[in-house]
Design an enzyme around this catalytic site. Sequence first.
Site, mmCIF file in Angstrom:
data_model
loop_
_atom_site.group_PDB
_atom_site.id
_atom_site.type_symbol
_atom_site.label_atom_id
_atom_site.label_comp_id
_atom_site.label_asym_id
_atom_site.label_seq_id
_atom_site.Cartn_x
_atom_site.Cartn_y
_atom_site.Cartn_z
ATOM 1 N N GLY A 201 0.787 -1.225 0.000
ATOM 2 C CA GLY A 201 0.000 0.000 0.000
ATOM 3 C C GLY A 201 0.821 1.277 0.000
ATOM 4 O O GLY A 201 0.296 2.349 -0.287
ATOM 5 N N ASP A 202 2.094 1.168 0.321
ATOM 6 C CA ASP A 202 3.014 2.314 0.255
ATOM 7 C C ASP A 202 4.421 1.737 0.126
ATOM 8 O O ASP A 202 5.248 1.841 1.024
ATOM 9 C CB ASP A 202 2.900 3.191 1.496
ATOM 10 C CG ASP A 202 3.739 4.471 1.391
ATOM 11 O OD1 ASP A 202 4.392 4.668 0.339
ATOM 12 O OD2 ASP A 202 3.743 5.259 2.360
ATOM 13 N N ALA A 203 4.693 1.129 -1.026
ATOM 14 C CA ALA A 203 5.927 0.358 -1.209
ATOM 15 C C ALA A 203 7.114 1.227 -1.599
ATOM 16 O O ALA A 203 8.032 0.771 -2.279
ATOM 17 C CB ALA A 203 5.704 -0.734 -2.256
ATOM 18 N N ASN A 207 10.182 2.269 3.256
ATOM 19 C CA ASN A 207 9.381 1.343 4.044
ATOM 20 C C ASN A 207 9.876 -0.096 4.009
ATOM 21 O O ASN A 207 9.226 -0.988 4.548
ATOM 22 C CB ASN A 207 7.917 1.424 3.605
ATOM 23 C CG ASN A 207 7.328 2.776 3.937
ATOM 24 O OD1 ASN A 207 7.765 3.428 4.880
ATOM 25 N ND2 ASN A 207 6.353 3.213 3.155
#
Length: 277
Positions: A201-203, A207
């Site tokens: 979802g927020d690669a 992260n």
Amino acid sequence: MIAAAPQGPVQPPPVVTELAAGRPVRAVWENELGGLTFQLGHGDTRQFVKWTPAGSGSGSGSGTGIGIDLAAEAVRLRWAARFAVVPPVIGEGADETGSWLVTQGLPGRSAVDEHWKRDPATAVRAIGAGLRALHDALPVADCPFDWSAETRLSNARAKAEAGRTDPADWPEELRHHGTVERALATLADIPPIDHLVVCHGDACAPNTLIGDDGTHTGHVDLGTLGLADRWADLAIATWSTQWNYGPGWEQPLLDAYGIAPDPERTAYYRLLWELTD
């Protein structure tokens, strides 16, 4: 949402000081909505507190990029922890000033730590391999969270209708779409799903955590984790290599993941990201 390490001193909110209980507190991340992440303590026992001011938590955890919903992230972390290495949730809460999420630290350093910025080849390999491992580990059949293009497109339309989408803010490679209306029309033609996975979802590069041996050790910031085409993650993971390491690192990431480029899906999901972020 733009996020980066703070460039100057940051005063911790009172609740963060209370949670630190005398341990050293260091601000390590901030975003444009006023959200802050603090490290408490050092070494293997360190913890992290995400704090977001009251009024910014209107997001539903569905990938709108509107608001920060730490409660939604806590739910996702607890679910994902059954299958993959993600930060264990220690606690959460809210008061009139804001909300917070406390997690245990994981081994490794962010892929955008200065150490890894000096060795982008290793960092990019770890990001690609780590993303593939995450996609392989999280079970589609058991996932209750949605990050589909259909849901995100609905959010993009709502954001545009509210006047929160400005083509002047788009990166150069997307400006050929011209207007919000034309961009939304392009997004209405959703590519067929290549392979359904539970997406991070927020690669973006920050992260993924990387150990001293150059391999991935875990993933953080899973607030919008959910079911989607794997290219929803891959398009952003490769894009973020440009921002963090410069040109030329997209293909090595795809090689480490084990997939050939897909320009059509990459372009689609980058545009969708920009209109929902």
